[in-house]
Design an enzyme around this catalytic site. Structure first.
Site, PDB file in Angstrom:
ATOM      1  N   ASN A   7       0.686  -1.263   0.067  1.00 39.71           N
ATOM      2  CA  ASN A   7      -0.128   0.215  -0.061  1.00 39.71           C
ATOM      3  C   ASN A   7       0.879   1.212   0.041  1.00 39.71           C
ATOM      4  O   ASN A   7       1.402   1.720   0.973  1.00 39.71           O
ATOM      5  CB  ASN A   7      -0.889   0.106   1.190  1.00 39.71           C
ATOM      6  CG  ASN A   7      -1.894   1.257   1.319  1.00 39.71           C
ATOM      7  OD1 ASN A   7      -1.733   2.226   0.443  1.00 39.71           O
ATOM      8  ND2 ASN A   7      -2.683   1.044   2.268  1.00 39.71           N
ATOM      9  N   ARG A  94      -2.586  -2.007  -3.421  1.00 38.00           N
ATOM     10  CA  ARG A  94      -3.854  -1.315  -3.188  1.00 38.00           C
ATOM     11  C   ARG A  94      -3.811  -0.139  -4.219  1.00 38.00           C
ATOM     12  O   ARG A  94      -3.005   0.720  -4.222  1.00 38.00           O
ATOM     13  CB  ARG A  94      -3.778  -0.743  -1.754  1.00 38.00           C
ATOM     14  CG  ARG A  94      -4.938   0.218  -1.476  1.00 38.00           C
ATOM     15  CD  ARG A  94      -4.791   0.995  -0.289  1.00 38.00           C
ATOM     16  NE  ARG A  94      -5.958   1.639   0.165  1.00 38.00           N
ATOM     17  CZ  ARG A  94      -6.096   2.835   0.571  1.00 38.00           C
ATOM     18  NH1 ARG A  94      -4.725   3.544   0.901  1.00 38.00           N
ATOM     19  NH2 ARG A  94      -7.155   3.675   0.656  1.00 38.00           N
ATOM     20  N   HIS A 183     -13.047   3.069   0.586  1.00 34.60           N
ATOM     21  CA  HIS A 183     -12.898   1.772   1.538  1.00 34.60           C
ATOM     22  C   HIS A 183     -13.762   0.517   0.994  1.00 34.60           C
ATOM     23  O   HIS A 183     -14.259  -0.073   1.925  1.00 34.60           O
ATOM     24  CB  HIS A 183     -13.903   2.276   2.647  1.00 34.60           C
ATOM     25  CG  HIS A 183     -13.025   3.445   3.474  1.00 34.60           C
ATOM     26  ND1 HIS A 183     -13.872   4.562   4.104  1.00 34.60           N
ATOM     27  CD2 HIS A 183     -11.834   3.829   3.696  1.00 34.60           C
ATOM     28  CE1 HIS A 183     -12.803   5.254   4.805  1.00 34.60           C
ATOM     29  NE2 HIS A 183     -11.896   4.820   4.674  1.00 34.60           N
ATOM     30  N   ARG A 244     -12.109  15.787   7.880  1.00 39.59           N
ATOM     31  CA  ARG A 244     -12.867  16.207   6.786  1.00 39.59           C
ATOM     32  C   ARG A 244     -14.221  16.580   7.157  1.00 39.59           C
ATOM     33  O   ARG A 244     -14.771  15.936   7.973  1.00 39.59           O
ATOM     34  CB  ARG A 244     -12.757  14.765   5.631  1.00 39.59           C
ATOM     35  CG  ARG A 244     -11.398  14.545   5.059  1.00 39.59           C
ATOM     36  CD  ARG A 244     -11.860  13.596   4.068  1.00 39.59           C
ATOM     37  NE  ARG A 244     -10.349  13.016   3.984  1.00 39.59           N
ATOM     38  CZ  ARG A 244     -10.384  11.609   3.714  1.00 39.59           C
ATOM     39  NH1 ARG A 244     -11.179  10.911   3.957  1.00 39.59           N
ATOM     40  NH2 ARG A 244      -8.996  10.871   3.672  1.00 39.59           N
ATOM     41  N   GLU A 388      -7.832  -4.949   5.816  1.00 39.54           N
ATOM     42  CA  GLU A 388      -7.806  -4.739   4.271  1.00 39.54           C
ATOM     43  C   GLU A 388      -6.566  -5.295   3.739  1.00 39.54           C
ATOM     44  O   GLU A 388      -6.654  -5.748   2.530  1.00 39.54           O
ATOM     45  CB  GLU A 388      -7.673  -2.970   4.233  1.00 39.54           C
ATOM     46  CG  GLU A 388      -8.938  -2.208   4.452  1.00 39.54           C
ATOM     47  CD  GLU A 388      -8.785  -0.886   4.798  1.00 39.54           C
ATOM     48  OE1 GLU A 388      -8.404  -0.492   5.966  1.00 39.54           O
ATOM     49  OE2 GLU A 388      -9.192  -0.291   3.768  1.00 39.54           O
TER      50      GLU A 388
END
Ligand code: ADP
Length: 403
Positions: A7, A94, A183, A244, A388
């Site tokens: 990743n 990823r 996601h 965010r 993940e």
């Protein structure tokens, strides 16, 4: 069969090496502060009689240097877990944005690289470093099958009614402006975990998955497929996150620009990096916010109330979208660890079939799948540990097996 998962971010590389026969992680690591004066690599060998951790502090010029160090460490006679590059059957990468082109994981060839490159304007901070990792990995491990696993892919099953924005059609048709969602790897993974736990065939499983980490998003899963999700064209939409804003009247952007004189770059920074929980109460780590709330801090209390309220609204919306919901599935840093957030989110949802068991919520064991609903709750409420990296490895294996 051994699979390496990579990743690659703009200044960091996370990696994990799995033995897929045993579904066990053999090694993992993090390369940090690439391109800065001081770099660091932390490598863990997780297998053998003596698991070991090594930390190397040295500047890491670029992704090539970082991945070369990683390759040395995973093949190191002392702390490594393979002896030669050929031992790696495949590498799963990823990739954040797969656009409409990629609805599933795929083997990487030159044409796929071009397509990921072409999607870079949609994810300018992510796709270019993801590609850098792919290019270097192909050189370092030329015999390994390279597979791209996209954050957006799982949400490619959204119907148009959910993914289109009500702006003139040409913005979609000519410029690709629509909901993509992110996601996806995590939503897909925990949804399958939950279905298996509840012994419901995945293609009959309806759920609302809540990935609450630093970034946060929810998905409505119908018959195992994502049919709606809270992030949008970018990861800025939807829930209130660490830094965010989540959903916002788009006219706020116009007002900030025209009346307050901020540039697009400044507004982008404010909404992505200075808003959310941080903008509301000055900190973005939920543990700090919980402590402040406990001590009576009004800003932290409001921030958490807003955070939970936004999630609750999405639960209501997704129950309406799905009609039948088998389970709510909480995951990621906040979802797996914050009993307060789970309690705030689920309180008052009894009429919608969701009732928590306070005791079970408080004692849900970390890192394990637990049910925390009350005996009379129509909807199951699950806490599920996401993984993940493992999901990327699983997807990579599935792609390799198909070829
Ligand atoms: P990322 O999106 O960076 O992968 P994570 O899924 O690791 O993030 O989640 C990070 C968030 O999880 C942080 O805001 C952190 O405060 C929160 N978190 C971690 N442990 C706990 C805990 N015990 N209680 C509350 N929040 C927690």
């Amino acid at each position: 069969m051994k699979i390496l998962v990579i990743n690659c971010g703009s200044s960091s590389i996370k990696y994990q090496l799995f033995d897929m026969e045993r579904t066990a992680a053999l090694a993992s690591g993090l390369v940090e502060r690439i391109g800065e004066a001081e770099g660091r690599i932390t490598h863990h060998r997780l297998t053998g009689a003596h698991p070991r951790t090594v930390t190397l502090d040295a500047p890491i010029a670029d992704h090539h240097a970082g991945l070369t160090r990683m390759a040395d460490l995973i093949m190191d006679p002392e702390v490594g877990v393979i002896a030669a590059p050929v031992e790696l059957a495949a590498i799963g990468h990823r990739v954040v944005h797969g656009g409409e082109r990629f609805s599933a994981s795929t083997i990487i060839d030159d044409e796929v690289i071009d397509a990921i490159q072409a999607l870079s304007p949609f994810a300018p901070l992510h796709n270019p470093p993801n590609l850098a990792g792919i290019r270097v990995a192909r050189k370092l491990f030329p015999r390994a099958v390279q597979v791209a696993v996209f954050d957006t892919a799982y949400h490619q099953t959204l119907p148009a009614a959910a993914y289109r924005y009500a702006i003139p059609t040409e913005f979609y048709e000519e410029h690709g402006i629509r909901v993509y969602g992110f996601h996806g790897t995590s939503h897909h993974y925990v949804a399958r975990l939950a279905a298996r736990h509840l012994d419901i065939p995945f293609n009959h499983f309806n759920a609302i998955t809540l990935h609450l980490g630093n970034g946060a998003s929810m998905a409505a899963v119908e018959n195992g497929r994502s049919v709606d999700t809270s992030m949008g064209f970018t990861p800025l939409a939807g829930l209130i996150m660490g830094t965010r804003s989540g959903d916002l009247d788009p006219a706020v952007v116009y007002f900030m620009g025209t009346r307050l004189g901020f540039s697009f770059e400044e507004i982008d920074r404010i909404l992505n990096k200075e808003s959310g929980l941080l903008g509301l109460c000055g900190v973005n780590d939920l543990r700090d916010i919980e402590r402040r709330r406990e001590a009576g801090d009004a800003a932290a209390t409001l921030a958490l109330d807003m955070y939970a309220y936004r999630i609750k609204k999405y639960i209501g919306a997704y129950i309406a979208a799905l009609g039948r919901v088998d389970a709510l599935v909480f995951t990621a840093g906040v979802g797996e660890n914050s009993l307060l957030v789970r309690e705030l989110v689920c309180t008052g949802l009894d009429l919608l079939g969701v009732t928590l068991d306070a005791e079970k919520n408080a004692t849900a064991a970390r890192g394990q799948l637990s049910e925390i609903q009350a005996a009379d709750s129509r909807v199951k409420v699950l806490v599920a540990p996401t993984n993940e990296e493992l999901e990327i490895a699983n997807q990579t294996l599935a792609v390799v097996r198909k070829t």
